[in-house]
Design a protein around this motif. Structure first.
Motif, PDB file in Angstrom:
ATOM      1  N   VAL A 350       0.825  -1.317   0.113  1.00 46.72           N
ATOM      2  CA  VAL A 350      -0.015  -0.135   0.022  1.00 46.72           C
ATOM      3  C   VAL A 350       0.781   1.011   0.023  1.00 46.72           C
ATOM      4  O   VAL A 350       0.455   2.293  -0.650  1.00 46.72           O
ATOM      5  CB  VAL A 350      -1.116  -0.001   1.146  1.00 46.72           C
ATOM      6  N   LEU A 351       2.191   1.147   0.559  1.00 50.31           N
ATOM      7  CA  LEU A 351       2.803   2.176   0.536  1.00 50.31           C
ATOM      8  C   LEU A 351       3.271   2.548  -0.882  1.00 50.31           C
ATOM      9  O   LEU A 351       3.316   3.672  -1.060  1.00 50.31           O
ATOM     10  CB  LEU A 351       4.007   2.169   1.721  1.00 50.31           C
ATOM     11  N   LEU A 352       3.672   1.575  -1.461  1.00 49.43           N
ATOM     12  CA  LEU A 352       4.142   1.775  -2.943  1.00 49.43           C
ATOM     13  C   LEU A 352       2.938   2.366  -3.695  1.00 49.43           C
ATOM     14  O   LEU A 352       3.122   3.510  -4.536  1.00 49.43           O
ATOM     15  CB  LEU A 352       4.519   0.462  -3.496  1.00 49.43           C
ATOM     16  N   TYR A 353       1.720   2.094  -3.365  1.00 51.62           N
ATOM     17  CA  TYR A 353       0.471   2.383  -4.281  1.00 51.62           C
ATOM     18  C   TYR A 353       0.600   3.757  -4.032  1.00 51.62           C
ATOM     19  O   TYR A 353       0.261   4.799  -4.809  1.00 51.62           O
ATOM     20  CB  TYR A 353      -0.694   1.483  -3.666  1.00 51.62           C
ATOM     21  N   ILE A 354       0.473   4.230  -2.630  1.00 47.89           N
ATOM     22  CA  ILE A 354       0.315   5.722  -2.242  1.00 47.89           C
ATOM     23  C   ILE A 354       1.422   6.504  -3.012  1.00 47.89           C
ATOM     24  O   ILE A 354       1.061   7.749  -3.527  1.00 47.89           O
ATOM     25  CB  ILE A 354       0.376   5.933  -0.784  1.00 47.89           C
ATOM     26  N   LEU A 355       2.619   5.862  -2.837  1.00 48.32           N
ATOM     27  CA  LEU A 355       3.820   6.620  -3.542  1.00 48.32           C
ATOM     28  C   LEU A 355       3.618   7.125  -4.876  1.00 48.32           C
ATOM     29  O   LEU A 355       3.866   8.134  -5.603  1.00 48.32           O
ATOM     30  CB  LEU A 355       5.054   5.778  -3.565  1.00 48.32           C
ATOM     31  N   LYS A 356       2.768   6.035  -5.668  1.00 46.94           N
ATOM     32  CA  LYS A 356       2.585   6.331  -7.220  1.00 46.94           C
ATOM     33  C   LYS A 356       1.384   7.158  -7.347  1.00 46.94           C
ATOM     34  O   LYS A 356       1.319   7.725  -8.486  1.00 46.94           O
ATOM     35  CB  LYS A 356       2.398   4.882  -7.774  1.00 46.94           C
ATOM     36  N   THR A 357       0.453   7.091  -6.506  1.00 47.82           N
ATOM     37  CA  THR A 357      -0.995   7.652  -6.918  1.00 47.82           C
ATOM     38  C   THR A 357      -1.245   9.001  -6.124  1.00 47.82           C
ATOM     39  O   THR A 357      -2.154   9.741  -6.397  1.00 47.82           O
ATOM     40  CB  THR A 357      -1.963   6.549  -6.781  1.00 47.82           C
ATOM     41  N   LYS A 358      -0.417   9.322  -5.163  1.00 46.10           N
ATOM     42  CA  LYS A 358      -0.899  10.566  -4.275  1.00 46.10           C
ATOM     43  C   LYS A 358      -0.864  11.615  -4.973  1.00 46.10           C
ATOM     44  O   LYS A 358      -1.881  12.515  -4.709  1.00 46.10           O
ATOM     45  CB  LYS A 358      -0.143  10.589  -3.132  1.00 46.10           C
ATOM     46  N   GLN A 359      -0.198  11.675  -6.239  1.00 39.92           N
ATOM     47  CA  GLN A 359      -0.327  13.241  -7.016  1.00 39.92           C
ATOM     48  C   GLN A 359      -1.717  13.380  -7.590  1.00 39.92           C
ATOM     49  O   GLN A 359      -2.149  14.585  -7.623  1.00 39.92           O
ATOM     50  CB  GLN A 359       0.641  13.347  -7.872  1.00 39.92           C
ATOM     51  N   TYR A 360      -2.412  12.241  -7.534  1.00 40.02           N
ATOM     52  CA  TYR A 360      -3.997  12.284  -8.301  1.00 40.02           C
ATOM     53  C   TYR A 360      -4.857  12.885  -7.359  1.00 40.02           C
ATOM     54  O   TYR A 360      -5.737  13.018  -7.599  1.00 40.02           O
ATOM     55  CB  TYR A 360      -4.187  10.950  -9.161  1.00 40.02           C
ATOM     56  N   HIS A 361      -4.545  12.715  -5.980  1.00 39.90           N
ATOM     57  CA  HIS A 361      -5.669  12.862  -5.022  1.00 39.90           C
ATOM     58  C   HIS A 361      -5.232  14.337  -4.287  1.00 39.90           C
ATOM     59  O   HIS A 361      -5.891  14.588  -3.293  1.00 39.90           O
ATOM     60  CB  HIS A 361      -5.272  11.947  -4.048  1.00 39.90           C
ATOM     61  N   GLN A 362      -4.199  15.094  -4.906  1.00 39.99           N
ATOM     62  CA  GLN A 362      -4.019  16.550  -4.247  1.00 39.99           C
ATOM     63  C   GLN A 362      -5.100  17.276  -3.941  1.00 39.99           C
ATOM     64  O   GLN A 362      -5.288  18.127  -2.868  1.00 39.99           O
ATOM     65  CB  GLN A 362      -2.993  17.183  -4.851  1.00 39.99           C
ATOM     66  N   LYS A 373      -2.279   8.893   7.163  1.00 40.56           N
ATOM     67  CA  LYS A 373      -1.933   7.503   7.438  1.00 40.56           C
ATOM     68  C   LYS A 373      -0.699   6.970   6.647  1.00 40.56           C
ATOM     69  O   LYS A 373      -0.142   5.980   7.207  1.00 40.56           O
ATOM     70  CB  LYS A 373      -3.232   6.885   6.633  1.00 40.56           C
ATOM     71  N   ASN A 374      -0.286   7.684   5.539  1.00 41.70           N
ATOM     72  CA  ASN A 374       0.947   7.222   4.804  1.00 41.70           C
ATOM     73  C   ASN A 374       1.992   7.258   5.783  1.00 41.70           C
ATOM     74  O   ASN A 374       2.921   6.445   6.145  1.00 41.70           O
ATOM     75  CB  ASN A 374       0.871   8.099   3.680  1.00 41.70           C
ATOM     76  N   GLU A 375       1.986   8.371   6.517  1.00 44.34           N
ATOM     77  CA  GLU A 375       3.380   8.634   7.544  1.00 44.34           C
ATOM     78  C   GLU A 375       3.205   7.497   8.680  1.00 44.34           C
ATOM     79  O   GLU A 375       4.081   6.956   9.128  1.00 44.34           O
ATOM     80  CB  GLU A 375       3.181   9.852   8.168  1.00 44.34           C
ATOM     81  N   GLN A 376       2.224   7.153   9.195  1.00 50.55           N
ATOM     82  CA  GLN A 376       1.816   6.476  10.328  1.00 50.55           C
ATOM     83  C   GLN A 376       2.348   4.901   9.771  1.00 50.55           C
ATOM     84  O   GLN A 376       2.897   4.387  10.827  1.00 50.55           O
ATOM     85  CB  GLN A 376       0.446   6.283  10.692  1.00 50.55           C
ATOM     86  N   MET A 377       1.924   4.716   8.439  1.00 48.14           N
ATOM     87  CA  MET A 377       2.340   3.362   8.234  1.00 48.14           C
ATOM     88  C   MET A 377       3.691   3.284   8.011  1.00 48.14           C
ATOM     89  O   MET A 377       4.416   2.281   8.143  1.00 48.14           O
ATOM     90  CB  MET A 377       1.548   2.913   6.835  1.00 48.14           C
ATOM     91  N   TYR A 378       4.488   4.256   7.520  1.00 49.03           N
ATOM     92  CA  TYR A 378       5.817   4.237   7.406  1.00 49.03           C
ATOM     93  C   TYR A 378       6.388   3.985   8.831  1.00 49.03           C
ATOM     94  O   TYR A 378       7.276   3.081   8.927  1.00 49.03           O
ATOM     95  CB  TYR A 378       6.446   5.563   6.952  1.00 49.03           C
ATOM     96  N   ALA A 379       5.815   4.535   9.845  1.00 50.87           N
ATOM     97  CA  ALA A 379       6.385   4.567  11.149  1.00 50.87           C
ATOM     98  C   ALA A 379       6.026   3.031  11.668  1.00 50.87           C
ATOM     99  O   ALA A 379       6.920   2.250  12.170  1.00 50.87           O
ATOM    100  CB  ALA A 379       5.649   5.373  12.322  1.00 50.87           C
ATOM    101  N   LEU A 380       4.773   2.376  11.291  1.00 44.27           N
ATOM    102  CA  LEU A 380       4.814   1.061  11.667  1.00 44.27           C
ATOM    103  C   LEU A 380       5.893  -0.031  10.956  1.00 44.27           C
ATOM    104  O   LEU A 380       6.096  -0.787  11.494  1.00 44.27           O
ATOM    105  CB  LEU A 380       3.260   0.677  11.248  1.00 44.27           C
ATOM    106  N   GLN A 381       5.912   0.556   9.884  1.00 43.45           N
ATOM    107  CA  GLN A 381       6.722  -0.563   9.094  1.00 43.45           C
ATOM    108  C   GLN A 381       8.270  -0.378   9.349  1.00 43.45           C
ATOM    109  O   GLN A 381       8.904  -1.428   9.643  1.00 43.45           O
ATOM    110  CB  GLN A 381       6.818   0.172   7.463  1.00 43.45           C
ATOM    111  N   ALA A 382       8.625   0.870  10.003  1.00 48.14           N
ATOM    112  CA  ALA A 382       9.941   1.059  10.738  1.00 48.14           C
ATOM    113  C   ALA A 382       9.919  -0.071  11.917  1.00 48.14           C
ATOM    114  O   ALA A 382      11.144  -0.497  12.069  1.00 48.14           O
ATOM    115  CB  ALA A 382      10.281   2.339  11.130  1.00 48.14           C
TER     116      ALA A 382
END
Lengths: 571, 233
Positions: A350-362, A373-382
């Motif tokens: 999902v992090l990869l997906y957000i990386l690729k598509t977040k520009q379309y949701h600005q 949520k993106n930031e939170q998931m990076y923290a959980l992944q860490a």
């Protein structure tokens, strides 16, 4: 002792839990969006006007509003600007004509634009004021009210009374849907937002209710009087009822065998029926996962999600909000179940997906939430990668992002000293859901604030687990250096006696070999070993470059480009 | 409900409770059924995590209805489910002040010892708290099974004293125990060399022979390759 309950579905009628079947036949609803039998009675109810909505109190206690609301800016709930008139008239028409595309445009676009322009600091006009423009349609008014409250929560601070009224509205709305009489089609985004907001308001109410210290007498009185509002039983039973009444689990099963179309049509009904109950039922599974995570019951949460196959695309990926919420909670629950491998895999996707598509949701109203949520998931992944180092499961692009944000912290977390605990605490607290205390408040003096209790418990248990895994990091470091070593020698290097070393080695094995959801043992370890009497033989997972996968992806990509080019020639 | 023999009635109760948990879990009226089911799990040596989590949730929703005794029994059953993390899953649902109760604190300590493979300390502490643990039949055997599981992950050949300490069995009883497993579980006994006692050879699995583990990452699943077929074809 309980007999076999004849009815699996319990619903809330505002005060009591009743089996769905015994809920009194709804009075013929004055709404065009209900089935024909109800519609025939509509004509006689049509002149009800505002009184048919059953509010005994005036809708807004204008004197009791929170200061942030607009009583001072001259907010008149009965004033309907022309743009709002046009908005509701068009929306009503589009819903009648089942024009899902237009509904979506108005819901996502016009509503947001009008809110931004005219209702930045005040609520929308009251539903009573708006009702005459939409034939006083009961169901439309419930939908409008739902949007009304959602806007309130987003921009202003709801009062206790408004929170209770919103609960009431959800009860009415879900009851209509559960009676199976609704015949309209709504965009998935809207249906997802309903469930998402329902759970969010529940969580918000639990937090609100748990802060007793600074409440006025009046607010306390309201809490006592409406003790059934947002009760955890009610919330869970509504979600469960939506899942069951919609038959969504059976639909998904039959779909696997090719006997039903659901995902293929994005959940929409192309045979003249309604998608509302089915899709609400589907999203309620995610809602249940979320509520169970808030309660700390991760096992049951994952069970509720089980009918949805997250290894594939599905209706849950259509709306980005639902995609992210699903994976975030799945990953968090897996983390608490120590299934680090599962969590890492799903977060990575999902992090990869957000990386690729977040520009379309600005421009989208959900953009901020997506980023958070993106930031939170990076923290959980860490956290997951510090507990369970992996080289294979994470995409390069995600790793780059992760290193940028957390490289320093991850290195320190893998040392498992006091500083490391502090970091685990920090990341967990940042990324965890807002856990709730579901029980009713105790009004004895002295009044206390207990809204942090649930969070503190989850954090404490999480850190307890971290403590148990404390020595595993040093084992890994040593194992990386040797292919064989005797127990005695390793004990000397690690400055412990042999017996202690044996227990540490067994702990390593136990913690890295977890039980998956089918009860089988799965190994998470990237470094593994076995002991032959008193010699340790180390085996390291060689990280092989995945050429096969790489060539596959490139081949498909080039094929896509080639067919694109061919199409251009034909124009 | 008609007249049924106690056994039939018991079967009907468990069937009913599992159904309740699957189909109607958020109904406060099922709490007494769930409590009875816990007692039944204890006496008939069965176990249901889902039903017990359901009960703990209800206790969370209505703390005044909580029974510490039932919670203790649930936790003991959860310990017996190791290596599954059931004990922790239950703790997530038990409020902090309840976790301060003596019996539960003791069980948390026992769980800690088991999670960190400190079997010696575990058996010591368990001996001091026999009264709570003995009332749950099958407890000792379940923990021994867990100990053997961890040993089987770790060792190809384990020294006899290490095994003895882990399962808290010695002397003649241990001999009998080993005989049983040699005959039924694929164990073997080996001498370890002069003055070094015996070794127990545990069955070979992918876990204590890591080189046997198939390297999944090297293989590409068929579904992915299938995506290429339209292009190649």
């Amino acid at each position: 002792m309980g007999s076999l309950y004849p009815d699996s579905c319990f619903v809330y009628d505002g005060r009591f839990l009743l089996p769905l079947k015994t809920l009194k036949r709804l009075p013929a609803l004055p709404s065009i969006f209900t089935s024909a039998s109800a519609r025939s009675a509509r004509i006689s109810c049509n002149d009800g006007g505002g009184a048919s909505y059953g509010y005994d109190d005036p809708p807004y206690d204008s004197r009791q509003q929170a200061p942030s609301q607009s009583s001072d800016v001259g907010y008149d709930p009965n004033f309907v600007p022309d743009s709002v008139k046009t908005f509701v008239v068009h929306l009503y028409r589009h819903i009648r004509e089942r024009n899902v595309y237009e509904i979506h445009q108005m819901y996502e676009g016009s509503f947001q634009r009008l809110s931004e322009r005219m209702f930045r600091e005040s609520p929308w006009p009251s539903v009573e004021a708006v009702a005459p423009y939409v034939d006083n349609d009961h169901v439309f008014c419930l939908l409008y009210r739902e949007m009304w409250f959602r806007h309130l929560y987003a921009r202003l601070a709801p009062t206790g009374r408004q929170r209770v009224e919103s609960w009431d509205n959800y009860c009415s709305l879900f009851s209509v849907v559960l009676h199976g009489v609704v015949n309209m089609q709504l965009p998935n985004q809207w249906l997802w937002d309903m469930v998402d907001e329902f759970v969010y308001q529940f969580q918000s109410y639990c937090q609100y209710r748990a802060k007793l210290k600074s409440k006025t007498d009046e607010e306390l009185q309201l809490l006592r009087q409406y003790d059934q509002a947002w009760s955890v039983y009610g919330v869970l039973n509504y979600l469960q009822a939506l899942v069951e009444k919609s038959l969504i689990t059976q639909i998904l099963e039959r779909e696997k065998e090719g006997l039903e179309q659901f995902t293929a049509t994005d959940g929409y009904d192309y045979e003249g029926g309604s998608n509302v109950l089915k899709v609400l039922g589907y999203y309620s599974m995610v809602g249940l996962l979320r509520v169970h995570c808030l309660l700390g019951d991760y096992q049951t949460g994952l069970k509720c999600l089980a009918p949805i196959d997250i290894s594939q695309q599905g209706v849950y990926t259509i709306v980005i909000g639902s995609h992210i919420t699903t994976i975030y909670h799945y990953g968090f629950a897996s983390l608490m179940l120590r299934r680090y491998g599962d969590a890492i895999k799903e977060f990575n996707k999902v992090l990869l997906y957000i990386l690729k598509t977040k520009q379309y949701h600005q421009k989208s109203p959900q953009y901020d939430q997506i980023l958070k949520k993106n930031e939170q998931m990076y923290a959980l992944q860490a956290i997951c990668l510090s507990l369970c180092p992996q080289t294979k499961l994470v995409d390069e692009n995600v790793i780059t992002q992760l290193k940028e944000k957390y490289n320093d912290k991850m290195l320190r977390m893998q040392r498992f000293d006091d500083e490391a605990y502090g970091l685990y605490d920090e990341l967990f607290s940042y990324a965890c859901p807002k856990f709730i205390t579901p029980s009713a408040p105790i009004f004895d003096e002295p009044l206390a604030n207990y809204n942090q209790d649930a969070y503190r418990l989850q954090l404490k248990l999480f850190l307890y687990e971290i403590k148990q895994q404390q020595l595993l990091a040093s084992i890994r470091t040593f194992l990386k250096l040797y292919s064989t070593i005797s127990v005695g020698k390793l004990a000397t290097y690690m400055e412990v006696d042999e017996a202690t070393l044996r227990t540490i080695l067994m702990t390593y094995k136990h913690k890295t070999h977890v039980v998956d959801n089918e009860g089988k043992i799965v190994s998470n370890a990237d470094i593994d070993f076995c002991i032959n009497e008193d010699i340790i033989h180390v085996v390291e997972q060689k990280s092989t470059k995945n050429y096969g996968d790489y060539f596959l992806r490139q081949t498909l990509k080039f094929e896509e480009i080639i067919s694109e080019l061919e199409r251009v020639k034909m124009d | 409900m008609g007249r049924e023999t106690p056994k039939e009635q018991q079967q009907q109760v468990s069937f009913t409770v599992e159904e309740l948990v699957a189909v109607n879990p958020y109904n406060p009226d099922i709490l007494p059924d769930l409590e009875n089911y816990v007692n039944e799990q204890v006496s008939s040596q069965t176990y249901s995590l889902d039903a017990n989590l359901c009960l703990l949730r209800h206790y969370q929703f209505e703390p005044e209805r909580m029974s510490i005794q039932i919670v203790v029994r649930i936790l003991v059953k959860a310990l017996m489910a190791l290596p599954a993390p059931d004990f922790n899953l239950c703790l997530f649902l038990i409020p902090e002040r309840v976790q301060m109760e003596e019996q539960i604190k003791m069980l948390i300590v026992l769980s800690h010892y088991l999670e960190t493979a400190r079997f010696h300390q575990f058996w010591d502490e368990a001996a001091k708290n026999r009264s709570i643990l003995e009332v749950v039949p099958g407890f000792e055997q379940a923990i021994q099974a867990y100990a053997i599981h961890v040993l089987s992950l770790t060792y190809q050949k384990v020294p006899r004293p290490v095994l003895a300490e882990a399962i808290n069995v010695e002397g003649l009883v241990l001999d009998k125990f080993l005989e049983f497993h040699v005959a039924n579980s694929g164990w073997a006994l080996e001498a370890a060399g002069p003055g070094r006692g015996h070794l127990v050879v545990l069955p070979t699995t992918e876990f204590n022979h890591p080189e046997l583990k198939k390297n999944v990452s090297e293989s590409v699943p068929l579904e992915h390759v299938a995506r290429l077929f339209p292009i190649l074809g």
